[in-house]
Enzyme design. Structure first.
Site, PDB file in Angstrom:
ATOM      1  N   ARG A   1      51.082 -24.758 -55.563  1.00 50.79           N
ATOM      2  CA  ARG A   1      49.986 -24.682 -56.561  1.00 50.79           C
ATOM      3  C   ARG A   1      49.435 -26.064 -56.845  1.00 50.79           C
ATOM      4  O   ARG A   1      49.123 -26.409 -57.989  1.00 50.79           O
ATOM      5  CB  ARG A   1      50.435 -24.049 -57.890  1.00 50.79           C
ATOM      6  CG  ARG A   1      50.780 -22.576 -57.951  1.00 50.79           C
ATOM      7  CD  ARG A   1      49.695 -21.666 -57.491  1.00 50.79           C
ATOM      8  NE  ARG A   1      49.915 -21.418 -56.081  1.00 50.79           N
ATOM      9  CZ  ARG A   1      50.765 -20.539 -55.600  1.00 50.79           C
ATOM     10  NH1 ARG A   1      51.428 -19.772 -56.385  1.00 50.79           N
ATOM     11  NH2 ARG A   1      50.915 -20.380 -54.309  1.00 50.79           N
TER      12      ARG A   1
ATOM     13  N   SER B   1      48.731 -15.440 -63.168  1.00 46.19           N
ATOM     14  CA  SER B   1      49.930 -16.056 -63.746  1.00 46.19           C
ATOM     15  C   SER B   1      49.514 -17.192 -64.666  1.00 46.19           C
ATOM     16  O   SER B   1      48.731 -18.053 -64.269  1.00 46.19           O
ATOM     17  CB  SER B   1      50.821 -16.622 -62.636  1.00 46.19           C
ATOM     18  OG  SER B   1      51.255 -15.578 -61.806  1.00 46.19           O
TER      19      SER B   1
ATOM     20  N   GLU C   1      49.314 -22.761 -65.406  1.00 51.33           N
ATOM     21  CA  GLU C   1      48.617 -22.839 -64.116  1.00 51.33           C
ATOM     22  C   GLU C   1      47.104 -22.996 -64.285  1.00 51.33           C
ATOM     23  O   GLU C   1      46.485 -23.774 -63.562  1.00 51.33           O
ATOM     24  CB  GLU C   1      48.932 -21.581 -63.296  1.00 51.33           C
ATOM     25  CG  GLU C   1      48.234 -21.566 -61.950  1.00 51.33           C
ATOM     26  CD  GLU C   1      48.413 -20.252 -61.208  1.00 51.33           C
ATOM     27  OE1 GLU C   1      49.560 -19.887 -60.930  1.00 51.33           O
ATOM     28  OE2 GLU C   1      47.409 -19.607 -60.907  1.00 51.33           O
TER      29      GLU C   1
HETATM   30  C1  FAD Z   1      44.244 -10.996 -61.816  1.00 54.03           C
HETATM   31  C2  FAD Z   1      44.423 -12.369 -61.210  1.00 54.03           C
HETATM   32  C3  FAD Z   1      45.356 -12.576 -60.208  1.00 54.03           C
HETATM   33  C4  FAD Z   1      45.538 -13.843 -59.632  1.00 54.03           C
HETATM   34  N1  FAD Z   1      46.459 -13.992 -58.635  1.00 54.03           N
HETATM   35  C5  FAD Z   1      46.652 -15.229 -58.078  1.00 54.03           C
HETATM   36  C6  FAD Z   1      47.616 -15.404 -57.027  1.00 54.03           C
HETATM   37  O1  FAD Z   1      48.289 -14.472 -56.615  1.00 54.03           O
HETATM   38  N2  FAD Z   1      47.757 -16.640 -56.491  1.00 54.03           N
HETATM   39  C7  FAD Z   1      47.026 -17.711 -56.917  1.00 54.03           C
HETATM   40  O2  FAD Z   1      47.193 -18.800 -56.370  1.00 54.03           O
HETATM   41  N3  FAD Z   1      46.096 -17.560 -57.899  1.00 54.03           N
HETATM   42  C8  FAD Z   1      45.891 -16.352 -58.486  1.00 54.03           C
HETATM   43  N4  FAD Z   1      44.980 -16.199 -59.494  1.00 54.03           N
HETATM   44  C9  FAD Z   1      44.236 -17.374 -59.983  1.00 54.03           C
HETATM   45  C10 FAD Z   1      42.834 -17.508 -59.347  1.00 54.03           C
HETATM   46  O3  FAD Z   1      42.360 -16.285 -58.897  1.00 54.03           O
HETATM   47  C11 FAD Z   1      42.817 -18.489 -58.185  1.00 54.03           C
HETATM   48  O4  FAD Z   1      43.301 -19.730 -58.612  1.00 54.03           O
HETATM   49  C12 FAD Z   1      41.396 -18.676 -57.629  1.00 54.03           C
HETATM   50  O5  FAD Z   1      41.429 -19.490 -56.492  1.00 54.03           O
HETATM   51  C13 FAD Z   1      40.427 -19.275 -58.626  1.00 54.03           C
HETATM   52  O6  FAD Z   1      39.121 -19.179 -58.083  1.00 54.03           O
HETATM   53  P1  FAD Z   1      37.832 -19.274 -58.980  1.00 54.03           P
HETATM   54  O7  FAD Z   1      36.652 -19.321 -58.095  1.00 54.03           O
HETATM   55  O8  FAD Z   1      37.843 -18.199 -60.000  1.00 54.03           O
HETATM   56  O9  FAD Z   1      38.060 -20.708 -59.652  1.00 54.03           O
HETATM   57  P2  FAD Z   1      37.713 -21.149 -61.147  1.00 54.03           P
HETATM   58  O10 FAD Z   1      38.629 -20.455 -62.099  1.00 54.03           O
HETATM   59  O11 FAD Z   1      36.273 -21.031 -61.402  1.00 54.03           O
HETATM   60  O12 FAD Z   1      38.091 -22.696 -61.089  1.00 54.03           O
HETATM   61  C14 FAD Z   1      39.435 -23.118 -60.975  1.00 54.03           C
HETATM   62  C15 FAD Z   1      39.459 -24.644 -60.804  1.00 54.03           C
HETATM   63  O13 FAD Z   1      38.919 -24.988 -59.539  1.00 54.03           O
HETATM   64  C16 FAD Z   1      37.799 -25.838 -59.686  1.00 54.03           C
HETATM   65  N5  FAD Z   1      36.815 -25.422 -58.682  1.00 54.03           N
HETATM   66  C17 FAD Z   1      36.371 -24.172 -58.448  1.00 54.03           C
HETATM   67  N6  FAD Z   1      35.518 -24.175 -57.412  1.00 54.03           N
HETATM   68  C18 FAD Z   1      35.417 -25.460 -56.991  1.00 54.03           C
HETATM   69  C19 FAD Z   1      34.676 -26.112 -55.962  1.00 54.03           C
HETATM   70  N7  FAD Z   1      33.847 -25.443 -55.150  1.00 54.03           N
HETATM   71  N8  FAD Z   1      34.803 -27.462 -55.834  1.00 54.03           N
HETATM   72  C20 FAD Z   1      35.631 -28.164 -56.653  1.00 54.03           C
HETATM   73  N9  FAD Z   1      36.340 -27.595 -57.626  1.00 54.03           N
HETATM   74  C21 FAD Z   1      36.255 -26.257 -57.795  1.00 54.03           C
HETATM   75  C22 FAD Z   1      37.310 -25.633 -61.105  1.00 54.03           C
HETATM   76  O14 FAD Z   1      36.650 -26.794 -61.583  1.00 54.03           O
HETATM   77  C23 FAD Z   1      38.624 -25.392 -61.827  1.00 54.03           C
HETATM   78  O15 FAD Z   1      39.244 -26.622 -62.079  1.00 54.03           O
HETATM   79  C24 FAD Z   1      44.780 -14.945 -60.088  1.00 54.03           C
HETATM   80  C25 FAD Z   1      43.833 -14.738 -61.120  1.00 54.03           C
HETATM   81  C26 FAD Z   1      43.661 -13.462 -61.686  1.00 54.03           C
HETATM   82  C27 FAD Z   1      42.650 -13.283 -62.774  1.00 54.03           C
END
Ligand code: FAD
Length: 370
Positions: A173, A248, A352
Protein backbone atom coordinates in the site's frame (compact mmCIF):
# COMPACT_ATOMS: atom_id res chain seq x y z
CA UNK A 1 -14.20 14.40 -33.31
CA UNK A 2 -12.02 17.26 -32.19
CA UNK A 3 -14.70 19.85 -31.66
CA UNK A 4 -13.21 23.05 -30.31
CA UNK A 5 -13.32 22.94 -26.58
CA UNK A 6 -13.40 25.86 -24.17
CA UNK A 7 -10.01 26.57 -22.57
CA UNK A 8 -9.57 24.94 -19.20
CA UNK A 9 -9.93 28.25 -17.34
CA UNK A 10 -13.44 28.69 -18.78
CA UNK A 11 -14.36 25.18 -17.64
CA UNK A 12 -13.52 25.83 -13.97
CA UNK A 13 -16.51 25.27 -11.73
CA UNK A 14 -16.68 27.24 -8.50
CA UNK A 15 -17.78 25.96 -5.09
CA UNK A 16 -18.11 22.41 -6.35
CA UNK A 17 -19.46 19.98 -3.70
CA UNK A 18 -17.04 17.12 -3.11
CA UNK A 19 -19.07 14.79 -0.87
CA UNK A 20 -20.93 13.31 -3.87
CA UNK A 21 -17.56 12.69 -5.53
CA UNK A 22 -16.29 10.50 -2.72
CA UNK A 23 -17.45 7.05 -1.69
CA UNK A 24 -17.55 8.05 2.00
CA UNK A 25 -19.97 10.81 0.97
CA UNK A 26 -18.71 13.42 3.43
CA UNK A 27 -16.77 16.68 3.22
CA UNK A 28 -17.17 20.23 1.94
CA UNK A 29 -16.71 21.89 -1.44
CA UNK A 30 -13.80 22.67 -3.70
CA UNK A 31 -13.17 26.35 -4.39
CA UNK A 32 -12.61 25.29 -8.00
CA UNK A 33 -13.05 21.96 -9.80
CA UNK A 34 -12.17 20.97 -13.33
CA UNK A 35 -11.58 17.89 -15.47
CA UNK A 36 -8.48 17.33 -17.57
CA UNK A 37 -9.28 15.59 -20.85
CA UNK A 38 -5.69 15.41 -22.09
CA UNK A 39 -2.12 16.13 -20.99
CA UNK A 40 -2.33 19.73 -22.21
CA UNK A 41 -5.25 20.25 -19.83
CA UNK A 42 -3.20 18.92 -16.93
CA UNK A 43 -0.39 21.35 -17.73
CA UNK A 44 -2.87 24.20 -18.07
CA UNK A 45 -4.50 23.35 -14.73
CA UNK A 46 -1.11 23.45 -13.06
CA UNK A 47 -0.29 26.90 -14.41
CA UNK A 48 -3.78 28.15 -13.55
CA UNK A 49 -3.27 27.02 -9.95
CA UNK A 50 0.03 28.91 -9.88
CA UNK A 51 -1.57 32.05 -11.36
CA UNK A 52 -4.39 32.02 -8.85
CA UNK A 53 -2.09 31.15 -5.99
CA UNK A 54 -4.06 28.08 -4.89
CA UNK A 55 -2.85 24.50 -4.54
CA UNK A 56 -3.86 21.87 -7.07
CA UNK A 57 -5.33 18.70 -5.60
CA UNK A 58 -5.87 15.59 -7.71
CA UNK A 59 -9.09 13.65 -7.14
CA UNK A 60 -9.86 10.52 -9.12
CA UNK A 61 -12.85 8.35 -8.28
CA UNK A 62 -12.81 9.52 -4.65
CA UNK A 63 -12.81 5.97 -3.27
CA UNK A 64 -9.74 6.36 -1.08
CA UNK A 65 -10.05 9.85 0.37
CA UNK A 66 -11.59 11.65 3.34
CA UNK A 67 -12.40 15.27 2.49
CA UNK A 68 -12.53 17.80 5.35
CA UNK A 69 -15.88 19.39 6.25
CA UNK A 70 -14.35 22.81 5.48
CA UNK A 71 -13.68 21.69 1.93
CA UNK A 72 -10.63 22.54 -0.14
CA UNK A 73 -9.32 25.99 -0.95
CA UNK A 74 -7.77 24.61 -4.11
CA UNK A 75 -8.29 23.65 -7.71
CA UNK A 76 -9.49 20.05 -7.58
CA UNK A 77 -8.42 18.37 -10.79
CA UNK A 78 -9.91 15.14 -12.05
CA UNK A 79 -7.60 13.45 -14.54
CA UNK A 80 -10.38 12.33 -16.89
CA UNK A 81 -8.20 11.25 -19.81
CA UNK A 82 -9.71 8.20 -21.51
CA UNK A 83 -8.51 5.42 -23.78
CA UNK A 84 -6.92 1.97 -23.62
CA UNK A 85 -4.42 0.59 -26.11
CA UNK A 86 -2.64 -2.71 -26.27
CA UNK A 87 0.21 -4.28 -28.19
CA UNK A 88 2.07 -7.60 -28.12
CA UNK A 89 5.63 -7.53 -26.88
CA UNK A 90 7.51 -10.78 -26.43
CA UNK A 91 5.66 -12.95 -23.95
CA UNK A 92 3.42 -10.13 -22.81
CA UNK A 93 0.53 -8.00 -23.89
CA UNK A 94 1.34 -4.41 -23.00
CA UNK A 95 -1.82 -2.52 -22.08
CA UNK A 96 -1.65 1.26 -21.74
CA UNK A 97 -4.63 2.76 -19.95
CA UNK A 98 -5.26 6.47 -19.50
CA UNK A 99 -5.69 7.80 -15.95
CA UNK A 100 -9.44 8.44 -16.17
CA UNK A 101 -10.42 4.93 -17.21
CA UNK A 102 -12.25 2.99 -14.48
CA UNK A 103 -9.92 0.35 -13.03
CA UNK A 104 -12.57 -2.35 -12.91
CA UNK A 105 -13.35 -1.83 -16.59
CA UNK A 106 -9.74 -2.65 -17.41
CA UNK A 107 -9.88 -5.83 -15.31
CA UNK A 108 -13.06 -6.84 -17.10
CA UNK A 109 -11.60 -6.18 -20.55
CA UNK A 110 -8.41 -8.06 -19.67
CA UNK A 111 -10.04 -11.21 -18.32
CA UNK A 112 -12.52 -11.26 -21.21
CA UNK A 113 -9.52 -11.42 -23.54
CA UNK A 114 -8.02 -14.23 -21.46
CA UNK A 115 -5.20 -12.04 -20.13
CA UNK A 116 -3.93 -12.63 -16.63
CA UNK A 117 -2.08 -10.63 -14.01
CA UNK A 118 -4.82 -8.41 -12.56
CA UNK A 119 -7.73 -10.87 -12.15
CA UNK A 120 -7.52 -10.90 -8.32
CA UNK A 121 -8.01 -7.11 -8.35
CA UNK A 122 -11.53 -7.31 -9.81
CA UNK A 123 -14.16 -5.11 -8.19
CA UNK A 124 -11.84 -2.45 -6.75
CA UNK A 125 -13.38 1.00 -7.32
CA UNK A 126 -11.55 4.04 -8.64
CA UNK A 127 -9.57 5.19 -11.63
CA UNK A 128 -6.48 3.78 -13.34
CA UNK A 129 -4.45 6.87 -12.41
CA UNK A 130 -4.80 6.17 -8.68
CA UNK A 131 -3.70 2.52 -8.79
CA UNK A 132 0.05 3.17 -8.59
CA UNK A 133 -0.35 5.70 -5.76
CA UNK A 134 -0.95 3.14 -3.02
CA UNK A 135 -0.02 0.09 -5.11
CA UNK A 136 -3.58 -1.22 -5.09
CA UNK A 137 -3.80 -4.82 -3.99
CA UNK A 138 -6.16 -7.57 -2.89
CA UNK A 139 -6.34 -11.36 -2.64
CA UNK A 140 -2.60 -11.83 -2.99
CA UNK A 141 -2.09 -9.59 -6.03
CA UNK A 142 -0.99 -5.96 -6.34
CA UNK A 143 -0.54 -3.69 -9.34
CA UNK A 144 3.23 -3.56 -8.68
CA UNK A 145 3.39 -7.08 -10.17
CA UNK A 146 2.18 -5.90 -13.58
CA UNK A 147 2.93 -2.15 -13.84
CA UNK A 148 5.71 -1.61 -16.36
CA UNK A 149 5.73 2.19 -16.55
CA UNK A 150 3.79 5.16 -15.22
CA UNK A 151 3.38 8.25 -17.37
CA UNK A 152 3.25 11.46 -15.34
CA UNK A 153 3.18 15.21 -15.68
CA UNK A 154 5.69 16.79 -13.32
CA UNK A 155 3.83 19.45 -11.39
CA UNK A 156 6.70 21.94 -11.03
CA UNK A 157 7.79 21.94 -14.67
CA UNK A 158 4.82 20.64 -16.65
CA UNK A 159 7.19 18.12 -18.24
CA UNK A 160 5.89 14.69 -19.20
CA UNK A 161 7.96 11.79 -17.85
CA UNK A 162 7.83 8.01 -17.92
CA UNK A 163 8.71 6.37 -14.61
CA UNK A 164 9.88 2.76 -14.58
CA UNK A 165 8.36 0.34 -12.08
CA UNK A 166 11.62 0.48 -10.10
CA UNK A 167 11.38 4.27 -9.87
CA UNK A 168 7.88 3.89 -8.43
CA UNK A 169 9.42 2.08 -5.39
CA UNK A 170 6.30 0.05 -4.71
CA UNK A 171 5.71 -1.49 -1.29
CA UNK A 172 2.68 -2.71 0.64
CA UNK A 173 0.00 0.00 0.00
CA UNK A 174 2.92 2.29 -0.71
CA UNK A 175 4.95 3.90 -3.49
CA UNK A 176 7.22 6.84 -4.24
CA UNK A 177 4.01 8.84 -4.89
CA UNK A 178 3.18 8.64 -1.18
CA UNK A 179 6.72 9.42 -0.04
CA UNK A 180 9.66 11.15 -1.76
CA UNK A 181 7.51 12.21 -4.73
CA UNK A 182 4.39 13.11 -2.75
CA UNK A 183 2.44 15.76 -4.70
CA UNK A 184 5.16 15.95 -7.34
CA UNK A 185 3.36 14.24 -10.23
CA UNK A 186 -0.04 13.88 -11.85
CA UNK A 187 -0.39 10.37 -13.26
CA UNK A 188 -1.77 10.50 -16.81
CA UNK A 189 -1.40 6.88 -17.94
CA UNK A 190 -0.27 3.49 -16.66
CA UNK A 191 1.31 0.71 -18.70
CA UNK A 192 0.67 -2.88 -17.58
CA UNK A 193 2.43 -6.03 -18.82
CA UNK A 194 -0.23 -8.75 -18.82
CA UNK A 195 0.21 -12.38 -19.68
CA UNK A 196 -1.74 -14.18 -22.41
CA UNK A 197 -1.17 -17.47 -20.56
CA UNK A 198 -3.12 -19.09 -17.74
CA UNK A 199 -3.08 -17.20 -14.44
CA UNK A 200 -0.99 -18.41 -11.53
CA UNK A 201 -3.10 -20.36 -9.05
CA UNK A 202 -4.18 -17.81 -6.41
CA UNK A 203 -2.09 -18.00 -3.24
CA UNK A 204 -4.59 -16.23 -1.01
CA UNK A 205 -6.19 -19.05 0.94
CA UNK A 206 -9.76 -17.69 1.04
CA UNK A 207 -9.74 -17.34 -2.75
CA UNK A 208 -8.04 -20.69 -3.33
CA UNK A 209 -10.68 -22.36 -1.14
CA UNK A 210 -13.54 -20.66 -3.00
CA UNK A 211 -12.11 -21.85 -6.33
CA UNK A 212 -11.68 -25.42 -5.10
CA UNK A 213 -9.41 -27.85 -6.84
CA UNK A 214 -10.26 -26.80 -10.41
CA UNK A 215 -7.69 -24.90 -12.47
CA UNK A 216 -9.36 -21.55 -13.00
CA UNK A 217 -8.95 -19.12 -15.90
CA UNK A 218 -8.63 -15.42 -15.19
CA UNK A 219 -12.33 -14.70 -15.87
CA UNK A 220 -13.36 -17.34 -13.32
CA UNK A 221 -10.95 -15.94 -10.75
CA UNK A 222 -12.26 -12.41 -11.33
CA UNK A 223 -15.85 -13.60 -10.97
CA UNK A 224 -15.03 -15.49 -7.76
CA UNK A 225 -13.23 -12.44 -6.33
CA UNK A 226 -16.32 -10.32 -7.03
CA UNK A 227 -18.51 -12.85 -5.20
CA UNK A 228 -16.20 -12.81 -2.18
CA UNK A 229 -16.08 -9.01 -2.23
CA UNK A 230 -19.87 -8.76 -2.45
CA UNK A 231 -20.24 -10.83 0.72
CA UNK A 232 -17.99 -8.33 2.53
CA UNK A 233 -19.66 -5.24 0.99
CA UNK A 234 -16.37 -4.50 -0.76
CA UNK A 235 -18.00 -3.74 -4.11
CA UNK A 236 -19.51 -0.33 -4.78
CA UNK A 237 -23.19 -1.13 -4.67
CA UNK A 238 -25.55 1.74 -3.76
CA UNK A 239 -28.20 -0.73 -2.57
CA UNK A 240 -25.80 -2.12 0.07
CA UNK A 241 -26.27 -0.62 3.57
CA UNK A 242 -22.45 -0.60 3.92
CA UNK A 243 -21.91 1.13 0.58
CA UNK A 244 -20.52 4.41 1.91
CA UNK A 245 -16.92 3.56 2.78
CA UNK A 246 -13.39 4.06 1.52
CA UNK A 247 -12.75 0.31 1.56
CA UNK A 248 -10.35 -0.72 4.30
CA UNK A 249 -9.87 2.24 6.61
CA UNK A 250 -6.66 0.95 8.24
CA UNK A 251 -3.68 -0.78 6.67
CA UNK A 252 -2.40 -4.01 8.15
CA UNK A 253 0.36 -2.96 10.56
CA UNK A 254 3.87 -4.38 10.28
CA UNK A 255 6.11 -4.78 13.30
CA UNK A 256 9.60 -6.10 13.92
CA UNK A 257 10.26 -9.41 15.64
CA UNK A 258 11.12 -7.80 18.99
CA UNK A 259 7.74 -6.05 19.04
CA UNK A 260 6.10 -9.32 18.04
CA UNK A 261 7.34 -11.05 21.20
CA UNK A 262 5.82 -8.28 23.36
CA UNK A 263 2.58 -8.41 21.39
CA UNK A 264 2.30 -12.19 21.81
CA UNK A 265 2.12 -11.64 25.57
CA UNK A 266 -0.61 -9.03 25.33
CA UNK A 267 -2.60 -11.11 22.88
CA UNK A 268 -2.45 -14.37 24.87
CA UNK A 269 -5.50 -13.58 27.07
CA UNK A 270 -7.80 -13.09 24.07
CA UNK A 271 -6.79 -16.26 22.22
CA UNK A 272 -9.12 -19.24 22.20
CA UNK A 273 -7.58 -22.65 22.93
CA UNK A 274 -5.29 -23.61 20.05
CA UNK A 275 -5.79 -20.26 18.30
CA UNK A 276 -2.86 -18.29 16.91
CA UNK A 277 -2.80 -14.61 16.05
CA UNK A 278 -2.87 -14.19 12.24
CA UNK A 279 0.43 -12.95 10.79
CA UNK A 280 2.36 -13.05 7.53
CA UNK A 281 5.89 -12.22 6.45
CA UNK A 282 5.98 -8.48 5.63
CA UNK A 283 8.41 -6.22 3.75
CA UNK A 284 12.02 -6.06 4.98
CA UNK A 285 11.92 -8.99 7.40
CA UNK A 286 9.04 -7.51 9.35
CA UNK A 287 5.84 -9.25 10.37
CA UNK A 288 2.49 -8.18 8.94
CA UNK A 289 -0.53 -8.36 11.25
CA UNK A 290 -4.25 -8.39 10.56
CA UNK A 291 -5.72 -4.99 11.44
CA UNK A 292 -9.22 -6.50 11.30
CA UNK A 293 -8.32 -9.20 13.82
CA UNK A 294 -6.77 -6.68 16.22
CA UNK A 295 -9.81 -4.40 15.94
CA UNK A 296 -12.20 -7.25 16.69
CA UNK A 297 -10.15 -8.54 19.61
CA UNK A 298 -9.92 -5.03 21.03
CA UNK A 299 -13.68 -5.21 21.38
CA UNK A 300 -15.00 -3.61 18.20
CA UNK A 301 -17.40 -6.05 16.59
CA UNK A 302 -18.66 -5.58 13.04
CA UNK A 303 -21.47 -3.03 13.05
CA UNK A 304 -20.13 -1.12 16.12
CA UNK A 305 -21.15 2.50 15.62
CA UNK A 306 -21.29 6.01 17.08
CA UNK A 307 -24.27 7.76 15.56
CA UNK A 308 -23.86 8.07 11.82
CA UNK A 309 -20.41 6.45 11.58
CA UNK A 310 -19.41 2.89 12.38
CA UNK A 311 -17.82 -0.33 11.24
CA UNK A 312 -19.35 -2.13 8.31
CA UNK A 313 -21.65 -4.93 9.39
CA UNK A 314 -19.77 -7.25 7.03
CA UNK A 315 -16.15 -6.13 7.16
CA UNK A 316 -14.35 -5.02 10.33
CA UNK A 317 -11.81 -2.91 8.46
CA UNK A 318 -14.29 -0.66 6.66
CA UNK A 319 -15.61 2.48 8.34
CA UNK A 320 -18.99 3.34 6.87
CA UNK A 321 -21.06 6.51 7.03
CA UNK A 322 -24.76 7.24 6.86
CA UNK A 323 -26.40 10.27 5.28
CA UNK A 324 -25.70 13.40 7.34
CA UNK A 325 -22.37 12.19 8.75
CA UNK A 326 -19.48 14.66 8.78
CA UNK A 327 -15.78 14.15 8.18
CA UNK A 328 -15.22 15.09 11.84
CA UNK A 329 -17.42 12.15 12.87
CA UNK A 330 -15.32 9.81 10.73
CA UNK A 331 -12.12 11.10 12.33
CA UNK A 332 -13.56 10.74 15.84
CA UNK A 333 -14.66 7.17 15.19
CA UNK A 334 -11.32 6.27 13.55
CA UNK A 335 -9.52 7.62 16.64
CA UNK A 336 -11.75 5.58 18.93
CA UNK A 337 -10.83 2.39 17.07
CA UNK A 338 -7.17 3.34 16.80
CA UNK A 339 -6.99 4.13 20.54
CA UNK A 340 -8.82 0.93 21.51
CA UNK A 341 -6.31 -1.22 19.62
CA UNK A 342 -3.37 0.83 20.94
CA UNK A 343 -4.48 0.49 24.57
CA UNK A 344 -5.22 -3.20 24.32
CA UNK A 345 -2.29 -4.38 22.23
CA UNK A 346 0.19 -1.49 21.92
CA UNK A 347 -0.13 -1.51 18.12
CA UNK A 348 -0.85 1.80 16.37
CA UNK A 349 -3.13 1.45 13.34
CA UNK A 350 -2.54 3.87 10.47
CA UNK A 351 -5.36 4.90 8.12
CA UNK A 352 -5.21 3.91 4.47
CA UNK A 353 -7.28 6.74 2.90
CA UNK A 354 -5.72 10.07 2.00
CA UNK A 355 -6.93 13.04 4.08
CA UNK A 356 -7.67 16.09 1.94
CA UNK A 357 -8.20 19.64 3.19
CA UNK A 358 -7.28 19.10 6.84
CA UNK A 359 -4.81 21.27 8.73
CA UNK A 360 -1.71 19.06 9.15
CA UNK A 361 -1.86 19.38 12.94
CA UNK A 362 -5.52 18.27 12.95
CA UNK A 363 -4.60 14.83 11.65
CA UNK A 364 -0.92 14.50 12.65
CA UNK A 365 -1.71 11.87 15.29
CA UNK A 366 -3.56 9.71 12.76
CA UNK A 367 -1.20 9.73 9.81
CA UNK A 368 2.09 9.57 11.72
CA UNK A 369 3.56 6.15 11.08
CA UNK A 370 5.66 4.93 13.93
C1 FAD B 1 -15.67 -0.57 -1.48
C2 FAD B 1 -14.19 -0.29 -1.65
C3 FAD B 1 -13.28 -1.33 -1.75
C4 FAD B 1 -11.91 -1.09 -1.91
N1 FAD B 1 -11.06 -2.15 -2.02
C5 FAD B 1 -9.72 -1.92 -2.16
C6 FAD B 1 -8.81 -3.03 -2.28
O1 FAD B 1 -9.20 -4.19 -2.24
N2 FAD B 1 -7.49 -2.76 -2.44
C7 FAD B 1 -7.01 -1.48 -2.49
O2 FAD B 1 -5.80 -1.31 -2.66
N3 FAD B 1 -7.86 -0.42 -2.40
C8 FAD B 1 -9.19 -0.61 -2.24
N4 FAD B 1 -10.05 0.45 -2.12
C9 FAD B 1 -9.51 1.82 -2.12
C10 FAD B 1 -9.59 2.50 -3.50
O3 FAD B 1 -10.58 1.94 -4.29
C11 FAD B 1 -8.27 2.42 -4.26
O4 FAD B 1 -7.24 2.97 -3.48
C12 FAD B 1 -8.34 3.18 -5.59
O5 FAD B 1 -7.16 2.99 -6.32
C13 FAD B 1 -8.58 4.66 -5.43
O6 FAD B 1 -8.86 5.21 -6.71
P1 FAD B 1 -9.58 6.59 -6.90
O7 FAD B 1 -9.55 6.94 -8.33
O8 FAD B 1 -10.92 6.56 -6.26
O9 FAD B 1 -8.58 7.54 -6.09
P2 FAD B 1 -8.96 8.79 -5.16
O10 FAD B 1 -9.65 8.31 -3.93
O11 FAD B 1 -9.64 9.83 -5.94
O12 FAD B 1 -7.50 9.32 -4.78
C14 FAD B 1 -6.66 8.58 -3.92
C15 FAD B 1 -5.29 9.27 -3.86
O13 FAD B 1 -4.64 9.15 -5.12
C16 FAD B 1 -4.35 10.43 -5.66
N5 FAD B 1 -4.60 10.34 -7.10
C17 FAD B 1 -5.70 9.86 -7.71
N6 FAD B 1 -5.54 9.90 -9.04
C18 FAD B 1 -4.31 10.42 -9.27
C19 FAD B 1 -3.57 10.72 -10.45
N7 FAD B 1 -4.06 10.50 -11.68
N8 FAD B 1 -2.33 11.27 -10.31
C20 FAD B 1 -1.82 11.51 -9.07
N9 FAD B 1 -2.47 11.25 -7.95
C21 FAD B 1 -3.70 10.69 -8.03
C22 FAD B 1 -5.29 11.39 -4.95
O14 FAD B 1 -4.73 12.69 -4.91
C23 FAD B 1 -5.37 10.76 -3.58
O15 FAD B 1 -4.23 11.12 -2.84
C24 FAD B 1 -11.42 0.24 -1.95
C25 FAD B 1 -12.35 1.30 -1.84
C26 FAD B 1 -13.72 1.05 -1.68
C27 FAD B 1 -14.66 2.20 -1.57
Amino acid sequence: VTAARAPLGARLRERAPLAPRTTLGVGGSARFAVEALDEADVVEALSLARERGVPLVVLGGGSNVLVADEGLDAIVLRPALRGIESRDEGDHVIVTAMAGEPWDGLVDAAVTRGLSGIECLAGIPGDIGATPIQNVGAYGQEVAQTIRRVRVVERDTGAVRELSAAECAFGYRDSVFKRQAKDRFVVVAVEFALSPGAPEPPRYSELATALGARAADSATIARTVRELRRKKSMLLDPSDENARSAGSFFTNPTIDTAALAALEERVAPVLAAGEAMPRWPGDGGRVKLSAAWLIERAGFAKGTRDGLVGLSTRHTLAIVTRAGARAADVLAFARRVRDGVLERFGVRLVPEPVFLGFEPEAIADLVASG
